[in-house]
Structures are given as C-alpha cells and as structure tokens.
Design a protein around this motif. Structure first.
Motif, PDB file in Angstrom:
ATOM      1  N   MET A 176      -3.047 -81.888 -43.643  1.00 30.68           N
ATOM      2  CA  MET A 176      -2.051 -82.708 -44.329  1.00 30.68           C
ATOM      3  C   MET A 176      -2.521 -84.150 -44.244  1.00 30.68           C
ATOM      4  SD  MET A 176       2.061 -83.027 -43.634  1.00 30.68           S
ATOM      5  CE  MET A 176       2.315 -81.317 -44.088  1.00 30.68           C
ATOM      6  N   ALA A 177      -2.250 -84.912 -45.275  1.00 26.79           N
ATOM      7  CA  ALA A 177      -2.607 -86.333 -45.268  1.00 26.79           C
ATOM      8  C   ALA A 177      -1.315 -87.160 -45.239  1.00 26.79           C
ATOM      9  CB  ALA A 177      -3.432 -86.668 -46.504  1.00 26.79           C
ATOM     10  N   PRO A 178      -1.393 -88.385 -44.673  1.00 29.56           N
ATOM     11  CA  PRO A 178      -2.576 -89.032 -44.117  1.00 29.56           C
ATOM     12  C   PRO A 178      -2.996 -88.483 -42.752  1.00 29.56           C
ATOM     13  CG  PRO A 178      -0.661 -90.453 -43.886  1.00 29.56           C
ATOM     14  CD  PRO A 178      -0.214 -89.281 -44.709  1.00 29.56           C
ATOM     15  N   LEU A 179      -3.998 -89.109 -42.179  1.00 31.99           N
ATOM     16  CA  LEU A 179      -4.682 -88.594 -40.994  1.00 31.99           C
ATOM     17  C   LEU A 179      -3.761 -88.250 -39.835  1.00 31.99           C
ATOM     18  CD1 LEU A 179      -7.383 -87.959 -39.613  1.00 31.99           C
ATOM     19  CD2 LEU A 179      -7.550 -90.392 -38.990  1.00 31.99           C
ATOM     20  N   HIS A 180      -2.732 -89.068 -39.595  1.00 31.21           N
ATOM     21  CA  HIS A 180      -1.869 -88.789 -38.435  1.00 31.21           C
ATOM     22  C   HIS A 180      -1.151 -87.449 -38.573  1.00 31.21           C
ATOM     23  CE1 HIS A 180       0.749 -91.392 -41.069  1.00 31.21           C
ATOM     24  NE2 HIS A 180       1.586 -90.393 -40.859  1.00 31.21           N
ATOM     25  N   HIS A 181      -0.821 -87.056 -39.801  1.00 26.18           N
ATOM     26  CA  HIS A 181      -0.185 -85.751 -39.998  1.00 26.18           C
ATOM     27  C   HIS A 181      -1.176 -84.611 -39.778  1.00 26.18           C
ATOM     28  CE1 HIS A 181       3.609 -87.307 -41.045  1.00 26.18           C
ATOM     29  NE2 HIS A 181       3.379 -87.613 -42.309  1.00 26.18           N
ATOM     30  N   HIS A 182      -2.424 -84.820 -40.153  1.00 30.38           N
ATOM     31  CA  HIS A 182      -3.466 -83.813 -39.900  1.00 30.38           C
ATOM     32  C   HIS A 182      -3.608 -83.579 -38.396  1.00 30.38           C
ATOM     33  CE1 HIS A 182      -7.336 -81.695 -40.060  1.00 30.38           C
ATOM     34  NE2 HIS A 182      -7.755 -82.554 -39.143  1.00 30.38           N
ATOM     35  N   LEU A 183      -3.601 -84.673 -37.643  1.00 25.91           N
ATOM     36  CA  LEU A 183      -3.737 -84.553 -36.184  1.00 25.91           C
ATOM     37  C   LEU A 183      -2.503 -83.889 -35.571  1.00 25.91           C
ATOM     38  CD1 LEU A 183      -5.368 -88.011 -35.389  1.00 25.91           C
ATOM     39  CD2 LEU A 183      -6.479 -85.773 -35.450  1.00 25.91           C
ATOM     40  N   GLU A 184      -1.337 -84.191 -36.117  1.00 26.88           N
ATOM     41  CA  GLU A 184      -0.113 -83.521 -35.646  1.00 26.88           C
ATOM     42  C   GLU A 184      -0.225 -82.013 -35.823  1.00 26.88           C
ATOM     43  OE1 GLU A 184       4.073 -85.371 -36.007  1.00 26.88           O
ATOM     44  OE2 GLU A 184       3.012 -85.990 -37.816  1.00 26.88           O
ATOM     45  N   LEU A 185      -0.661 -81.594 -37.002  1.00 32.68           N
ATOM     46  CA  LEU A 185      -0.778 -80.169 -37.288  1.00 32.68           C
ATOM     47  C   LEU A 185      -1.934 -79.534 -36.535  1.00 32.68           C
ATOM     48  CD1 LEU A 185      -0.060 -80.181 -41.132  1.00 32.68           C
ATOM     49  CD2 LEU A 185       1.446 -79.404 -39.299  1.00 32.68           C
ATOM     50  N   SER A 186      -2.799 -80.374 -35.965  1.00 30.13           N
ATOM     51  CA  SER A 186      -3.905 -79.875 -35.141  1.00 30.13           C
ATOM     52  C   SER A 186      -3.512 -79.783 -33.672  1.00 30.13           C
ATOM     53  CB  SER A 186      -5.130 -80.790 -35.298  1.00 30.13           C
ATOM     54  OG  SER A 186      -5.584 -80.790 -36.641  1.00 30.13           O
ATOM     55  N   GLY A 187      -2.253 -80.138 -33.377  1.00 27.44           N
ATOM     56  CA  GLY A 187      -1.751 -79.992 -32.011  1.00 27.44           C
ATOM     57  C   GLY A 187      -1.586 -81.273 -31.228  1.00 27.44           C
ATOM     58  N   TRP A 188      -1.906 -82.414 -31.837  1.00 27.82           N
ATOM     59  CA  TRP A 188      -1.739 -83.685 -31.133  1.00 27.82           C
ATOM     60  C   TRP A 188      -0.261 -84.082 -31.135  1.00 27.82           C
ATOM     61  CZ3 TRP A 188      -5.872 -88.011 -31.358  1.00 27.82           C
ATOM     62  CH2 TRP A 188      -7.140 -87.473 -31.218  1.00 27.82           C
ATOM     63  N   SER A 189       0.200 -84.612 -30.019  1.00 34.59           N
ATOM     64  CA  SER A 189       1.570 -85.118 -29.964  1.00 34.59           C
ATOM     65  C   SER A 189       1.615 -86.508 -30.601  1.00 34.59           C
ATOM     66  CB  SER A 189       2.052 -85.218 -28.516  1.00 34.59           C
ATOM     67  OG  SER A 189       1.344 -86.239 -27.824  1.00 34.59           O
ATOM     68  N   GLU A 190       2.808 -86.935 -30.983  1.00 29.95           N
ATOM     69  CA  GLU A 190       2.957 -88.272 -31.563  1.00 29.95           C
ATOM     70  C   GLU A 190       2.539 -89.348 -30.561  1.00 29.95           C
ATOM     71  OE1 GLU A 190       6.431 -89.216 -33.943  1.00 29.95           O
ATOM     72  OE2 GLU A 190       6.988 -87.100 -34.016  1.00 29.95           O
ATOM     73  N   VAL A 191       2.872 -89.141 -29.304  1.00 30.50           N
ATOM     74  CA  VAL A 191       2.521 -90.115 -28.264  1.00 30.50           C
ATOM     75  C   VAL A 191       1.006 -90.235 -28.134  1.00 30.50           C
ATOM     76  CG1 VAL A 191       2.645 -90.629 -25.797  1.00 30.50           C
ATOM     77  CG2 VAL A 191       4.667 -89.766 -26.992  1.00 30.50           C
ATOM     78  N   LYS A 192       0.302 -89.117 -28.186  1.00 26.05           N
ATOM     79  CA  LYS A 192      -1.164 -89.136 -28.075  1.00 26.05           C
ATOM     80  C   LYS A 192      -1.787 -89.852 -29.270  1.00 26.05           C
ATOM     81  CE  LYS A 192      -5.256 -86.175 -27.636  1.00 26.05           C
ATOM     82  NZ  LYS A 192      -5.766 -84.781 -27.492  1.00 26.05           N
ATOM     83  N   ILE A 193      -1.288 -89.571 -30.458  1.00 23.17           N
ATOM     84  CA  ILE A 193      -1.834 -90.212 -31.658  1.00 23.17           C
ATOM     85  C   ILE A 193      -1.653 -91.724 -31.577  1.00 23.17           C
ATOM     86  CG2 ILE A 193      -1.595 -90.442 -34.160  1.00 23.17           C
ATOM     87  CD1 ILE A 193      -0.670 -87.493 -34.193  1.00 23.17           C
ATOM     88  N   VAL A 194      -0.460 -92.154 -31.200  1.00 24.44           N
ATOM     89  CA  VAL A 194      -0.178 -93.590 -31.097  1.00 24.44           C
ATOM     90  C   VAL A 194      -1.092 -94.235 -30.058  1.00 24.44           C
ATOM     91  CG1 VAL A 194       1.547 -95.285 -30.360  1.00 24.44           C
ATOM     92  CG2 VAL A 194       2.197 -93.422 -31.901  1.00 24.44           C
ATOM     93  N   SER A 195      -1.256 -93.594 -28.908  1.00 19.28           N
ATOM     94  CA  SER A 195      -2.095 -94.151 -27.843  1.00 19.28           C
ATOM     95  C   SER A 195      -3.552 -94.258 -28.280  1.00 19.28           C
ATOM     96  CB  SER A 195      -1.992 -93.274 -26.588  1.00 19.28           C
ATOM     97  OG  SER A 195      -0.669 -93.213 -26.116  1.00 19.28           O
ATOM     98  N   VAL A 196      -4.065 -93.208 -28.911  1.00 19.86           N
ATOM     99  CA  VAL A 196      -5.465 -93.194 -29.342  1.00 19.86           C
ATOM    100  C   VAL A 196      -5.699 -94.208 -30.461  1.00 19.86           C
ATOM    101  CG1 VAL A 196      -7.259 -91.807 -30.457  1.00 19.86           C
ATOM    102  CG2 VAL A 196      -5.886 -90.821 -28.612  1.00 19.86           C
ATOM    103  N   PHE A 197      -4.816 -94.247 -31.430  1.00 18.46           N
ATOM    104  CA  PHE A 197      -4.990 -95.166 -32.559  1.00 18.46           C
ATOM    105  C   PHE A 197      -4.893 -96.627 -32.108  1.00 18.46           C
ATOM    106  CE2 PHE A 197      -4.072 -92.519 -36.623  1.00 18.46           C
ATOM    107  CZ  PHE A 197      -4.947 -91.536 -36.182  1.00 18.46           C
ATOM    108  N   ALA A 198      -3.960 -96.902 -31.201  1.00 15.27           N
ATOM    109  CA  ALA A 198      -3.842 -98.269 -30.677  1.00 15.27           C
ATOM    110  C   ALA A 198      -5.078 -98.622 -29.857  1.00 15.27           C
ATOM    111  CB  ALA A 198      -2.580 -98.404 -29.827  1.00 15.27           C
TER     112      ALA A 198
END
Length: 328
Positions: free
Chosen positions: A288-310
């Motif tokens: 799913m796009a954009p990238l953060h949704h792809h990572l969510e569907l790949s099993g990443w939590s919202e907290v992990k995505i925010v931490s990694v992107f920041a």
C-alpha cells in the motif's frame, strides 16, 4: 541555538500545550472528527472520529510567539520571520478550507486537486516575488556539498521555485498518515533550520523555525500514538509551507533533498505505486502507498515507523549541515 531561540521554542511549547487543552474538547464538541480512507489499513478504522484540524494549536502557538518575541525586530524594519510565518499560514488556510469541507460533508475528500494546486501555486508565486522584492531571495541556485552557486534567469528560477514549493507542501501532507509521523519528522527539520539560520543570519530568521519546533514538540504530546488529535490538512499544509519557506528564506532550496528525504521517499512511493499499477494493469509494487502504509502492512508498528523515520531525518539533517557549513 541562541538563548533567544531556546526561549522562542519554550514559549511556543507552553502556548501550544495550553491551546491544545481547550482546542481538543472544542473540536469534539463541534464533531470535527477525521474520516478515514476506505482503502487504508483496516485497523485505522478505529481512528475514525478522532478530532482533526488540531494543527490550529501549533499554528496559533507559533504565531503568537513570532509576534511577541519578534516585535522588536519588526520595529527595526526586519520582517523575515513574519514573512515565512504568513506564507506557511496561507497554506494552513488552504488546508483549513479543505478540512472544513471534509467535516461538513462527512467524507475524506475536500477541495479538488485542481483547486488545491491553483491556490498553492498562487501562494508560492506571491511569496517568491515578495521575497525577491525585499531582497531576501536571489536567483542564484546554491549547491550544497560543492559550495558553488549558479545564476539562473529569474523567470526560470521562479518556475523552478514554485514547482519545488508546491511539491514540498504536498509531500509533507502525504507524510501525515500515521500518529506523530509528520509532526516528529518536521520537528527535526525545524531544529536544523533553526541552527542553520542562527549561524548564518541570527535573529530574526531563526525565530520562526525555533517557535515551530517548540509548537510541534507540544503537539506531539497530543498526537503520539494513540493520537488524541490529528493535525489535518490545516496543520500538514502549514508545515509543508513552513519547510519550503525556510529553504527559500535561507536561499538554498536544494537542501530540501537531504533534510526532506522522508517526504521525498513518501512521495516517490506513491508515484511508483500509481505508475506500476497502470503499467502492469492492476499489480501493486508496494502493499500500500505511501511508504508508511507499506511498512504497517509489513508488520511495523506506528511507533517504530515514527522512530525510524525521525532518526533517518536526523542523520540526513546532520549530513546536510556538513554540506552547507562552508557557506557560513
């Protein structure tokens, strides 16, 4: 940061925090809830009804701080900080109209793409012409890391700059898709612009990003997962305008490439998804796009995505500083 910038960040933080205490209940009372994308992750359905338009709190907190602490500079005839704030505010108002229409119609669509583009383009051109008239913007294109500049025809530069601004604004808007993401990434970017402008220009140009960084830190208190409020297009378009305005206020738009790497990645993922879908007649490149949704569907939590992107933004801002430090 200078003491004045630390003061600006602290004042804006406190103001935004207080405004949020009153704003969120009021948004709930007005039933200004967020509509969720029907094609988004299924677990986002639980976010439906969360108050939107929360960006108003850091827009107000930043604005009051800029006026209060920048008053002496304005009396002296220096309006740099006010120009960038007003520019971002225009985009925030465009977002406000979009949010209002979404809420009134109870759906996830507000202004049409053409309406948004026309308004954003007009705002960008007016800002660039104003900065040019005030002598705050040249048509020299500075290249970070190589520490060289190229003189470009003003009309060509204006077209290029308007394209960059509109693209940047919409990229930041696209990044605002999960709790705390656009807020945390843009906080790091504003800290970078505060340091860069303080070293190069000192006050007043560093006042705005310092105040906005403080406002975003306060907003994160309400916006971290699970979010109590969303910034809406009101906030995300304001942030996009702020990021673009600071890059041009410092006369180095190409610095947006490293500092805005997350915005670029999010936008690129959306473009790739659409192009691949059309080219393959229905297949998807990302889950799913954009990238953060792809990572969510790949099993990443919202907290992990925010931490990694920041974190990625922080590293890229540090690299960007190495690329521009010889200019100062």
């Amino acid at each position: 940061m200078e003491i004045s910038n630390i003061t600006a960040a602290a004042v804006s933080f406190l103001l935004t925090l207080v405004i949020g205490k009153f704003l969120i209940p009021e948004l709930r009372r007005l039933k200004a809830g967020q509509s969720i994308r029907e094609d988004g992750p299924t677990w986002h359905a639980g976010k439906a009804g969360t108050p939107a338009m929360g960006g108003i709190m850091f827009i107000l907190g930043t604005g009051v701080t800029v006026l209060l602490l920048g008053w002496r500079e304005m009396l002296a005839g220096r309006f740099d900080h006010l120009y960038v704030y007003l520019f971002a505010l225009v985009f925030g108002l465009i977002g406000f109209v979009d949010d209002y229409r979404k809420i009134r119609q109870h759906q996830n669509e507000g202004l049409t793409a053409k309406q948004k583009f026309a308004l954003q383009l007009a705002a960008a051109v007016l800002f660039l012409c104003l900065m040019r008239y005030e002598g705050l913007l040249t048509n020299d294109l500075y290249v970070p890391f190589f520490n060289v500049s190229f003189r470009i025809n003003w009309v060509v530069y204006l077209a290029f700059a308007a394209f960059v601004i509109v693209g940047c604004v919409n990229a930041v808007n696209l990044t605002d898709g999960i709790d705390g993401l656009a807020c945390s990434v843009t906080f790091v970017v504003m800290v970078f612009f505060t340091v860069a402008s303080a070293v190069w220009h000192a006050m007043p140009r560093s006042l705005f990003p310092a105040a906005l960084a403080g406002g975003l830190a306060a907003f994160f208190v309400y916006n971290h997962h699970p979010a109590k409020v969303f910034m809406g297009d009101t906030g995300s378009l304001f942030l996009g305008g702020a990021v673009a305005a600071m890059a041009f206020a410092l006369d180095m738009p190409l610095v947006l490439i490293p500092v805005g790497i997350i915005y670029i990645a999010e936008t690129a993922s959306d473009i790739i998804q659409v192009a691949y879908f059309k080219a393959t007649h229905g297949k998807r490149f990302f889950k799913m796009a954009p990238l953060h949704h792809h990572l969510e569907l790949s099993g990443w939590s919202e907290v992990k995505i925010v931490s990694v992107f920041a974190g990625i933004t922080l590293v890229c801002c540090a690299l960007a500083w190495l690329g521009i430090r010889n200019r100062f």
